[in-house]
Enzyme design. Sequence first.
Site, PDB file in Angstrom:
ATOM      1  N   ASP A 125      -3.745   3.448 -10.689  1.00  0.00           N
ATOM      2  CA  ASP A 125      -4.430   2.982  -9.472  1.00  0.00           C
ATOM      3  C   ASP A 125      -5.949   2.970  -9.704  1.00  0.00           C
ATOM      4  O   ASP A 125      -6.625   1.983  -9.446  1.00  0.00           O
ATOM      5  CB  ASP A 125      -4.101   3.896  -8.278  1.00  0.00           C
ATOM      6  CG  ASP A 125      -2.633   3.871  -7.901  1.00  0.00           C
ATOM      7  OD1 ASP A 125      -2.289   3.278  -6.878  1.00  0.00           O
ATOM      8  OD2 ASP A 125      -1.810   4.448  -8.649  1.00  0.00           O
ATOM      9  N   THR A 222       3.197   2.141  -5.194  1.00  0.00           N
ATOM     10  CA  THR A 222       3.002   3.194  -6.199  1.00  0.00           C
ATOM     11  C   THR A 222       4.285   3.994  -6.414  1.00  0.00           C
ATOM     12  O   THR A 222       4.560   4.444  -7.531  1.00  0.00           O
ATOM     13  CB  THR A 222       1.836   4.132  -5.790  1.00  0.00           C
ATOM     14  OG1 THR A 222       0.730   3.305  -5.444  1.00  0.00           O
ATOM     15  CG2 THR A 222       1.427   5.047  -6.907  1.00  0.00           C
TER      16      THR A 222
HETATM   17  N1  LIG Z   1       4.811   4.850   6.892  1.00  0.00           N
HETATM   18  C1  LIG Z   1       4.534   3.662   6.398  1.00  0.00           C
HETATM   19  N2  LIG Z   1       4.958   2.563   7.033  1.00  0.00           N
HETATM   20  C2  LIG Z   1       4.696   1.356   6.545  1.00  0.00           C
HETATM   21  N3  LIG Z   1       4.035   1.125   5.395  1.00  0.00           N
HETATM   22  C3  LIG Z   1       3.590   2.175   4.718  1.00  0.00           C
HETATM   23  C4  LIG Z   1       3.822   3.495   5.170  1.00  0.00           C
HETATM   24  N4  LIG Z   1       3.280   4.345   4.292  1.00  0.00           N
HETATM   25  C5  LIG Z   1       2.728   3.589   3.325  1.00  0.00           C
HETATM   26  N5  LIG Z   1       2.914   2.283   3.600  1.00  0.00           N
HETATM   27  C6  LIG Z   1       2.422   1.113   2.855  1.00  0.00           C
HETATM   28  O1  LIG Z   1       3.504   0.395   2.293  1.00  0.00           O
HETATM   29  C7  LIG Z   1       3.152   0.017   0.971  1.00  0.00           C
HETATM   30  C8  LIG Z   1       4.402  -0.066   0.111  1.00  0.00           C
HETATM   31  O2  LIG Z   1       5.065  -1.268   0.314  1.00  0.00           O
HETATM   32  P1  LIG Z   1       6.295  -1.487   1.276  1.00  0.00           P
HETATM   33  O3  LIG Z   1       5.925  -1.253   2.698  1.00  0.00           O
HETATM   34  O4  LIG Z   1       6.793  -2.837   0.999  1.00  0.00           O
HETATM   35  O5  LIG Z   1       7.345  -0.348   0.925  1.00  0.00           O
HETATM   36  S1  LIG Z   1       8.262  -0.099  -0.338  1.00  0.00           S
HETATM   37  O6  LIG Z   1       7.401   0.037  -1.496  1.00  0.00           O
HETATM   38  O7  LIG Z   1       9.192  -1.223  -0.517  1.00  0.00           O
HETATM   39  O8  LIG Z   1       9.036   1.083  -0.005  1.00  0.00           O
HETATM   40  C9  LIG Z   1       2.259   1.109   0.496  1.00  0.00           C
HETATM   41  O9  LIG Z   1       1.382   0.585  -0.466  1.00  0.00           O
HETATM   42  P2  LIG Z   1       0.898   1.522  -1.711  1.00  0.00           P
HETATM   43  O10 LIG Z   1       0.264   2.726  -1.093  1.00  0.00           O
HETATM   44  O11 LIG Z   1      -0.091   0.637  -2.387  1.00  0.00           O
HETATM   45  O12 LIG Z   1       2.082   1.828  -2.534  1.00  0.00           O
HETATM   46  C10 LIG Z   1       1.523   1.554   1.757  1.00  0.00           C
HETATM   47  O13 LIG Z   1       0.274   0.948   1.930  1.00  0.00           O
END
Ligand SMILES: Nc1ncnc2c1ncn2[C@@H]1O[C@H](COP(=O)(O)OS(=O)(=O)O)[C@@H](OP(=O)(O)O)[C@H]1O
Length: 452
Positions: A125, A222
């Site tokens: 990252d 991530t």
């Molecule tokens: N509680 C909650 N609800 C909704 N979204 C959240 C939540 N927590 C985190 N995030 C954000 O979701 C990013 C990950 O992508 P997705 O939402 O597509 O989820 S997943 O990776 O498929 O599980 C993730 O991006 P990264 O942090 O870059 O991985 C977050 O920005």
Amino acid sequence: MTLLRLISGNKFPPPSFPINHTTPNNSLKSHFRFLNYCPKSRTPICCISNCDQKTQSFDEMDKDSKWVSIESDVDEEYARELEVAVKAVHVACLLCQKVQERLVFDGDGENVQSKDDNSPVTIADWSVQATVSWILSQAFGTENVSIVAEEDIESLSKTDATSILSSVVKTVNDSLSSASRFGIKPPVTNLETTQVLEAISRCNSNGGPTGRFWVLDPVDGTLGFVRGDQYAIALALVENGEVVLGVLGCPNYPMNKEWLNYQNGYRRILSRLAKPDSASWDGNGCVLYAKRGSKKAWMQPLLSGDNSVISARPIKVSAIDNPVLATFCEPVEKANSSHLFTQGLAHSVGLRNQPLRVYSMVKYAAIARGDAEIFMKFARAGYKEKIWDHAAGVVIIEEAGGIVTDAGGRRLDFSKGVYLQGLDRGIIACAGASLHEKIMSAVDASWNSSSL
Ligand SMILES: Nc1ncnc2c1ncn2[C@@H]1O[C@H](COP(=O)(O)OS(=O)(=O)O)[C@@H](OP(=O)(O)O)[C@H]1O
Ligand SMILES: [Mg+2]
């Protein structure tokens, strides 16, 4: 004229550039210097040069040229920004592939940290953020580059993080030193720790309704990344509140969509067994990009091995509008989007296929490429979506022919700062209007009885 001018200046090469007239379209004034035609894919491609040499004339550069294509016109707005952004994302993808390999195969778990919200952050990252920030600043001048990005240096600057910080500095320098294969001139000497920290912390813009800023998610998904699964590198350019460019690097999303079904180690083992040959599109990842208003979106394979040929192909959303045949994607993590709610929506709309649960903005890529027809995300009440999780994906889907709105049918608003303010219930992206309307109606019908 030095190559540095080409990379950092806003000026395009003078008209006396050698243009190879074997191109079938001599009227296409590419901002690359040497137009040519790819013998394999039969698509127009353009040379970029090996930039690790100090100063070269264009004729000299031609000798060791490598191939990258960006189908755009020198006179078009944002052509230079798109070129640099695509290159930066390619560099970031290779960086991430190496870090993920070490993390997952060599068990280098020390390089995964927890943020205050307990979400993971890795050396990838910070390294991607530093690398992309450095490349953009070199290309356009630090004073002209404003970036909204996910990471900061708070935890990285703590005294107990010294070994992580040195891994980041090493990763950034390794990555920049091999960026010349994309025509990016590496720094003359390795970046110092302070320069790396500065490149990361320079990404401190808060966005907003006016002016121009880049939006970067250095590693989106991530969790997928640390699990050896799907993740994305997302870079977008926003001008006066509108996303004008989007570039999405998907290092584990190969050409063949069936590979998406193999999660975690199984997919990795398969990809190792069937190592792609250098010209193959099948085994390696891809980079998607689009420019607002062009009505075109493009996909390139990631470079693999010694391969130095990249050609872009156009992508389009799926033509399927029958719910029975449609596939929807959603986040892997239930905590990020209610699987229960989308299951109900799927049932009422008549979707029959199993949902495609994929980490990160790869879901946007899947819709833009026509691998699935619907993407839905319904986060828990109170969660505020960040612009870096959507900006690049939205413009790519829209230019590939699809629709992205909130559940009330409004386009996502990137003009209100770091968050998607005013988002109505959730996000719905569809290949076509008919599916989109059906999903929105189903949300209206079931929202009050949902626990969201
Ligand atoms: N509680 C909650 N609800 C909704 N979204 C959240 C939540 N927590 C985190 N995030 C954000 O979701 C990013 C990950 O992508 P997705 O939402 O597509 O989820 S997943 O990776 O498929 O599980 C993730 O991006 P990264 O942090 O870059 O991985 C977050 O920005
Ligand atoms: Mg993200």
